[in-house]
Design a protein around this motif. Structure first.
Motif, PDB file in Angstrom:
ATOM      1  N   SER A 144       0.823  -1.207   0.000  1.00 34.25           N
ATOM      2  CA  SER A 144       0.000   0.000   0.000  1.00 34.25           C
ATOM      3  C   SER A 144       0.863   1.266   0.000  1.00 34.25           C
ATOM      4  O   SER A 144       1.929   1.308   0.630  1.00 34.25           O
ATOM      5  N   ILE A 145       0.370   2.283  -0.683  1.00 31.95           N
ATOM      6  CA  ILE A 145       1.042   3.583  -0.672  1.00 31.95           C
ATOM      7  C   ILE A 145       0.275   4.594   0.175  1.00 31.95           C
ATOM      8  O   ILE A 145       0.696   5.738   0.297  1.00 31.95           O
ATOM      9  N   SER A 146      -0.844   4.182   0.744  1.00 35.09           N
ATOM     10  CA  SER A 146      -1.661   5.096   1.549  1.00 35.09           C
ATOM     11  C   SER A 146      -0.845   5.667   2.706  1.00 35.09           C
ATOM     12  O   SER A 146      -0.251   4.929   3.485  1.00 35.09           O
ATOM     13  N   GLY A 147      -0.795   6.997   2.764  1.00 30.35           N
ATOM     14  CA  GLY A 147      -0.070   7.679   3.827  1.00 30.35           C
ATOM     15  C   GLY A 147       1.423   7.796   3.621  1.00 30.35           C
ATOM     16  O   GLY A 147       2.110   8.420   4.424  1.00 30.35           O
ATOM     17  N   ILE A 148       1.954   7.233   2.555  1.00 31.71           N
ATOM     18  CA  ILE A 148       3.395   7.303   2.295  1.00 31.71           C
ATOM     19  C   ILE A 148       3.716   8.594   1.552  1.00 31.71           C
ATOM     20  O   ILE A 148       3.056   8.944   0.571  1.00 31.71           O
ATOM     21  N   THR A 149       4.739   9.288   2.028  1.00 25.72           N
ATOM     22  CA  THR A 149       5.202  10.495   1.343  1.00 25.72           C
ATOM     23  C   THR A 149       6.358  10.108   0.434  1.00 25.72           C
ATOM     24  O   THR A 149       7.379   9.598   0.884  1.00 25.72           O
ATOM     25  N   PHE A 150       6.149  10.346  -0.855  1.00 24.12           N
ATOM     26  CA  PHE A 150       7.174  10.077  -1.860  1.00 24.12           C
ATOM     27  C   PHE A 150       7.962  11.354  -2.101  1.00 24.12           C
ATOM     28  O   PHE A 150       7.427  12.458  -2.042  1.00 24.12           O
ATOM     29  N   ASP A 151       9.213  11.192  -2.404  1.00 26.35           N
ATOM     30  CA  ASP A 151      10.096  12.318  -2.689  1.00 26.35           C
ATOM     31  C   ASP A 151      11.226  11.772  -3.553  1.00 26.35           C
ATOM     32  O   ASP A 151      11.817  10.754  -3.202  1.00 26.35           O
ATOM     33  N   PRO A 152      11.547  12.407  -4.678  1.00 33.24           N
ATOM     34  CA  PRO A 152      12.580  11.849  -5.555  1.00 33.24           C
ATOM     35  C   PRO A 152      13.945  11.709  -4.889  1.00 33.24           C
ATOM     36  O   PRO A 152      14.756  10.889  -5.316  1.00 33.24           O
ATOM     37  N   LEU A 153      14.190  12.443  -3.814  1.00 34.80           N
ATOM     38  CA  LEU A 153      15.464  12.341  -3.120  1.00 34.80           C
ATOM     39  C   LEU A 153      15.422  11.395  -1.929  1.00 34.80           C
ATOM     40  O   LEU A 153      16.464  11.025  -1.396  1.00 34.80           O
ATOM     41  N   LYS A 154      14.209  11.001  -1.504  1.00 31.82           N
ATOM     42  CA  LYS A 154      14.103  10.202  -0.287  1.00 31.82           C
ATOM     43  C   LYS A 154      13.362   8.887  -0.473  1.00 31.82           C
ATOM     44  O   LYS A 154      13.763   7.875   0.077  1.00 31.82           O
ATOM     45  N   ARG A 155      12.253   8.908  -1.223  1.00 26.82           N
ATOM     46  CA  ARG A 155      11.465   7.680  -1.324  1.00 26.82           C
ATOM     47  C   ARG A 155      10.747   7.610  -2.666  1.00 26.82           C
ATOM     48  O   ARG A 155       9.987   8.493  -3.017  1.00 26.82           O
TER      49      ARG A 155
END
Length: 167
Positions: A116-127
């Motif tokens: 699941s991606i619910s609640g996950i913060t994506f960031d090109p430098l971190k995740r």
């Protein structure tokens, strides 16, 4: 369409009755010149996932910059497109799916992902979210912002085209 600065053998193209459109400005790439010069329901872009990593990355930024257009990059192995903030697609169960953010984005909700991606913060430098899988025949995603690219196996091109028909 483009500035034509790298065009080789101009006469050969003219002999083939190819319509050449020269846009002299140097602020954008030829790919972006095509996007702002042509209005289409969908853009199937072949040859942009390949030799030149710098050009490929530039094309990816333009997928986000022109997120309101339905642009699909078609490569030898993958298809890549910008994911609308609310998106549904029919895919075979166990399809490889990767989500690659080009800016900070939070997964609001999902249905049909193995992880699941619910609640996950994506960031090109971190995740980033590579190598997920589908667990249901219909995948639903809701994202907080524009700026997420989806990468699917090339055999899913028809599925993507079918979903883009709905927009």
């Amino acid at each position: 369409i483009g500035d034509l600065d790298s065009l080789q053998n101009l006469n050969s193209w003219k002999k083939k009755a190819t319509k050449l459109i020269r846009i002299k400005e140097q602020e954008t790439t030829d790919f972006e010149k095509c996007l702002y010069s042509i209005n289409a329901a969908k853009y199937l872009c072949v040859g942009f996932i390949g030799k030149r990593a710098d050009h490929f990355l530039s094309v990816c930024t333009n997928l986000v910059k022109h997120h309101f257009k339905r642009i699909i990059l078609v490569g030898a192995y993958d298809v890549i497109f910008h994911v609308p903030k609310s998106f549904e697609i029919h895919l075979p169960v166990n399809t490889r799916i990767s989500l690659f953010p080009l800016q900070r984005i939070t997964g609001v909700s999902d249905d049909g992902l193995g992880w699941s991606i619910s609640g996950i913060t994506f960031d090109p430098l971190k995740r980033v979210g590579i190598s997920n899988i589908t667990t249901k025949p219909k995948l639903k995603l809701t994202l907080s912002e524009n700026g997420m690219l989806m990468i699917l196996p090339r055999y899913c091109l028809r599925n993507v085209l079918n979903e883009f028909q709905k927009f």
